[in-house]
Write a protein that holds these residues in place. Structure first.
Motif, PDB file in Angstrom:
ATOM      1  N   VAL A 120      24.903  50.994 -12.892  1.00  0.00           N
ATOM      2  CA  VAL A 120      24.119  51.515 -11.800  1.00  0.00           C
ATOM      3  C   VAL A 120      24.650  51.032 -10.426  1.00  0.00           C
ATOM      4  CG1 VAL A 120      22.329  49.739 -11.889  1.00  0.00           C
ATOM      5  CG2 VAL A 120      21.696  52.083 -11.352  1.00  0.00           C
ATOM      6  N   GLY A 121      25.308  49.892 -10.401  1.00  0.00           N
ATOM      7  CA  GLY A 121      25.927  49.412  -9.155  1.00  0.00           C
ATOM      8  C   GLY A 121      27.046  50.338  -8.706  1.00  0.00           C
ATOM      9  N   HIS A 122      27.835  50.823  -9.676  1.00  0.00           N
ATOM     10  CA  HIS A 122      28.896  51.762  -9.327  1.00  0.00           C
ATOM     11  C   HIS A 122      28.316  53.110  -8.918  1.00  0.00           C
ATOM     12  CE1 HIS A 122      31.273  48.891 -11.885  1.00  0.00           C
ATOM     13  NE2 HIS A 122      31.885  48.854 -10.720  1.00  0.00           N
ATOM     14  N   LEU A 123      27.147  53.421  -9.471  1.00  0.00           N
ATOM     15  CA  LEU A 123      26.464  54.652  -9.051  1.00  0.00           C
ATOM     16  C   LEU A 123      26.120  54.532  -7.558  1.00  0.00           C
ATOM     17  CD1 LEU A 123      24.965  57.327  -9.673  1.00  0.00           C
ATOM     18  CD2 LEU A 123      22.937  55.954 -10.070  1.00  0.00           C
ATOM     19  N   ASP A 169      21.247  45.752 -22.218  1.00  0.00           N
ATOM     20  CA  ASP A 169      22.513  46.005 -21.512  1.00  0.00           C
ATOM     21  C   ASP A 169      22.216  46.455 -20.094  1.00  0.00           C
ATOM     22  OD1 ASP A 169      24.075  45.474 -23.626  1.00  0.00           O
ATOM     23  OD2 ASP A 169      24.180  47.556 -24.326  1.00  0.00           O
ATOM     24  N   THR A 170      23.148  46.181 -19.187  1.00  0.00           N
ATOM     25  CA  THR A 170      23.038  46.813 -17.886  1.00  0.00           C
ATOM     26  C   THR A 170      23.103  48.302 -18.211  1.00  0.00           C
ATOM     27  OG1 THR A 170      24.314  45.042 -16.991  1.00  0.00           O
ATOM     28  CG2 THR A 170      24.041  46.965 -15.600  1.00  0.00           C
ATOM     29  N   VAL A 171      22.259  49.050 -17.608  1.00  0.00           N
ATOM     30  CA  VAL A 171      22.048  50.392 -18.125  1.00  0.00           C
ATOM     31  C   VAL A 171      23.304  51.259 -18.050  1.00  0.00           C
ATOM     32  CG1 VAL A 171      21.366  51.674 -16.089  1.00  0.00           C
ATOM     33  CG2 VAL A 171      20.208  52.086 -18.221  1.00  0.00           C
ATOM     34  N   GLY A 172      23.547  52.001 -19.111  1.00  0.00           N
ATOM     35  CA  GLY A 172      24.636  52.963 -19.082  1.00  0.00           C
ATOM     36  C   GLY A 172      24.184  54.104 -18.189  1.00  0.00           C
ATOM     37  N   LEU A 173      25.117  54.599 -17.395  1.00  0.00           N
ATOM     38  CA  LEU A 173      24.742  55.584 -16.400  1.00  0.00           C
ATOM     39  C   LEU A 173      24.282  56.893 -17.021  1.00  0.00           C
ATOM     40  CD1 LEU A 173      24.644  55.258 -13.514  1.00  0.00           C
ATOM     41  CD2 LEU A 173      26.940  56.148 -13.324  1.00  0.00           C
ATOM     42  N   GLU A 174      24.948  57.229 -18.120  1.00  0.00           N
ATOM     43  CA  GLU A 174      24.684  58.512 -18.773  1.00  0.00           C
ATOM     44  C   GLU A 174      23.206  58.629 -19.149  1.00  0.00           C
ATOM     45  OE1 GLU A 174      26.512  61.930 -19.599  1.00  0.00           O
ATOM     46  OE2 GLU A 174      27.836  60.172 -19.534  1.00  0.00           O
TER      47      GLU A 174
END
Ligand code: ARG
Length: 654
Positions: free
Chosen positions: A132-135, A454-459
């Motif tokens: 989500v940080g990269h989002l 997990d740090t959430v997967g973006l998908e």
């Protein structure tokens, strides 16, 4: 037409000869908070009066006496301690709004001269799941890119992906020892991510096990110290409380570290199979680092594996970008700079910037405890080396005058050191700026995680957003049906709209928060129909389209219709529309997309008040009716342009 800039230039001329530094006064001219003070307000007279030793009201009056502004404003008014209130003339407003309506750029002029800007955003580490940080980087970066471009600047977006980092050593080690070929066949990127997590976990396990005894001893010692001091120190001494507080904090820190270390050990020990694997690979962390070193040194097998992984990772990433509607002018990842790293260090050494320290090459910088490491003792280059080579490349290749890094605040020190080093390296002049952003939090106030931890997967996050949006759209249709509407949407159309609303909602929620703040991720508020949300803006846009549709008027047919500014709500809407230009300039002043979201929210509210107060399609006077339809159409166009600049799509009918 940038009204604010125009007013500022008029004031600059009037201040000449009165103020020692007219430019310093100009930022104190702003749009007025309350319409009773007019449209704009100049507040510099108070500080200028102090500076000149004169009464602020007299200073304000002498500036007003010299101000040539009557072509665009009613007579300025000096109020209170020395505020100058400005009200735009209705005929001037009407003329400018008509001009904006006839212009595809709705009156926003192109920057001259344009600046050459490179904008570095997204930058995920490939083969690790994007989070989500990269989002947030992707969304803020893309918005700034589009806005700079719209303003006429020469912008290039560059996705500085992490495709050469230490994670590859871990993945290569995992690939050589733990690969599940069937899983790799099915979903290569998921299998690589699993291998990464596994090797990471096993490395952590051994490190944690090794550290356990020391940590326990340290905590025990600190507990004992605390006890001794509690008995010994005089409770009446005013320093005692402070000393004990510090000791308790230290103890708490050690206990927390000990607990998390124990958890890492327990997680592996609880799983007999995993423990067996761990025991068989006691040196895993070092061996994974060796794999990275071999890759960087050109080892054939590791390079062949890397070549095999990269295209698969890039395809997976592309799928995500397609869904988000985000693209880049170039994707020159870290690996691209590998050939330049040796010469980068050599150049830094030659300039006397990099020196040897404990076998490593480092740059010492004032104000930083640790130096900037450009080559480690084992010969490996670092994130710092790559970023230095990247700056030089962007200057040499594109003549960049400005480079923006849309990266997490937590990398602040890295960028400070990078910029300081560049400043001393003797490069062409360039403005380097860390466009930092805060952390996305879950409802528990900690960095956003899924239920599984997990740090959430973006998908999955985007899937959830679209599902939630579908519920919003369905509820809206049910409401329409109840009221007997005949323009109901079919299922396919509802799904299409949910996609746009869901993704748009997530983006808007991110953009509307001041970028350096943390924010809490909550789909329900993000997709609310009322409030400062994309959904509200998308409905506002669709409403403008609906009004024109019902009136049976096509946008094109309004071309050339004169705009009339009469009713106060009509006037307020006209002013709001014309503030787009200064808003976009306001965004790029400190790279803050939330300046645009709050503008759009204000515009939508101004439209709502206008529509409540004024007849539009039913207005009997044909000239006023045509003018109001034109204002409605123009409002919709400005909302659409604004949302598109933010990377958010609109829908004609919702
Ligand atoms: N790959 C980095 C990370 O995920 C971000 C890269 C940002 N750009 C840069 N030029 N350093 O933390």
């Amino acid at each position: 037409m940038n009204i604010l800039a125009l007013l500022q230039s008029r004031f600059a001329a009037a201040l000449e000869g009165i103020a020692p530094d007219p430019a310093a006064c100009l930022p104190m001219i702003r749009s007025a908070q309350d319409p009773k003070f007019g449209d704009y307000q100049a507040n510099f007279a108070m500080s200028l009066g102090k500076q000149l030793g004169k009464s602020p009201r007299d200073v304000a009056q002498s500036v007003v006496d010299r101000l040539k502004i009557d072509d665009l404003c009613d007579a300025p008014e000096v109020a209170g301690p020395g505020f100058i209130n400005l009200r735009l003339r209705n005929d001037w407003l009407a003329g400018e709004v008509s001009r904006a309506a006839d212009d595809a750029r709705v009156g926003v002029e192109s920057a001259s001269p344009p600046r050459k800007v490179v904008i570095d955003y997204s930058g995920p580490n490939v083969a690790k799941p994007m989070h989500v940080g990269h989002l947030r980087s992707s969304v803020i970066g893309a918005a700034l890119y589009h806005i700079l471009k719209f303003l006429g600047h020469d912008v290039r977006s560059d996705n500085h992906i992490g495709d050469w980092g230490t994670q590859f050593g871990m993945i290569i080690y995992g690939f050589k020892h733990f690969l599940d070929p069937a899983a790799y066949e099915r979903d290569p990127v998921a299998e690589l991510a699993r291998l990464y997590r596994l090797v990471n976990q096993l490395g952590d396990f051994h490190e944690a096990k090794g550290a356990l005894a020391n940590l326990a001893r340290q905590a025990e010692q600190q507990a004992a110290d605390l006890k001794t001091q509690e008995a010994k120190l005089d409770p009446k001494d005013k320093n005692t409380g402070k000393t004990l507080k510090k000791l308790r904090e230290d103890l708490k820190g050690s206990q927390e570290e000990l607990a998390s270390t124990k958890r890492k050990v327990a997680a592996v020990e609880a799983d007999a199979d995993l423990l067996k694997v761990a025991s068989a690979h006691p040196q895993i962390a070092r061996l994974a680092r060796d794999e990275t070193a071999k890759l960087h040194a050109g080892d054939a097998e590791n390079n062949q594996l890397w070549q095999q992984f990269i295209p698969q990772c890039l395809t997976a990433l592309q799928g995500m970008y397609d869904r988000l509607g985000i693209s880049f002018d170039m994707t020159l990842g870290e690996s691209f700079y590998n050939p330049f790293l040796a010469e980068t260090v050599a150049s830094l050494r030659q300039k006397g910037l990099a020196v040897e320290s404990d076998g490593a090459q480092v740059v010492f910088l004032e104000g930083h405890r640790a130096p900037f490491i450009v080559q480690k003792a084992d010969g490996a280059y670092t994130y710092a080396t790559t970023d230095l080579a990247t700056v030089k490349y962007r200057l040499d290749q594109f003549g960049a005058e400005e480079i923006l890094y849309v990266v997490d605040t937590r990398q602040g020190e890295h960028f400070e050191m990078l910029f300081k080093t560049c400043g001393r390296w003797g490069l062409a002049p360039v403005r380097l700026k860390h466009v930092n952003f805060g952390t996305v939090l879950g409802k528990d106030g900690r960095p956003y995680k899924t239920r599984s931890g997990d740090t959430v997967g973006l998908e999955s996050l985007l899937d959830e957003a679209v599902e939630e949006a579908l519920r919003v759209v369905e509820a809206n249709e049910a409401f329409k049906k109840e009221k007997g509407a005949d323009d109901l949407l079919d299922d396919a159309e509802m799904r299409r709209i949910a996609g746009i609303v869901g993704i748009g909602g997530v983006k808007y929620a991110d953009l509307r928060i001041s970028r350096d703040s943390d924010y809490t991720f909550d789909l329900k508020t993000m997709l609310a129909k009322e409030g400062d949300t994309a959904t509200y803006m998308q409905y506002a846009f669709a409403r403008t389209r609906g009004i024109l549709r019902k009136a049976g008027v096509a946008s094109d047919s309004l071309q050339g219709t004169p705009v009339v500014v009469g009713h106060p709500a009509e006037r307020a809407l006209a002013v709001a529309i014309l503030r787009l230009s200064e808003t976009l300039e306001g965004v790029v002043q400190d790279y803050r997309p939330n300046v645009l979201t709050s503008y759009l929210f204000g515009l939508a509210s101004a439209f709502s008040s206008f529509y409540d107060a004024c007849e539009v399609a039913k207005e009997p006077d044909p000239a006023i009716r045509a003018s109001r339809l034109r204002l409605t159409d123009l409002t919709g166009r400005v909302i659409r342009i604004g949302l598109e600049l933010l990377g958010i799509q609109t829908i004609d009918r919702m």
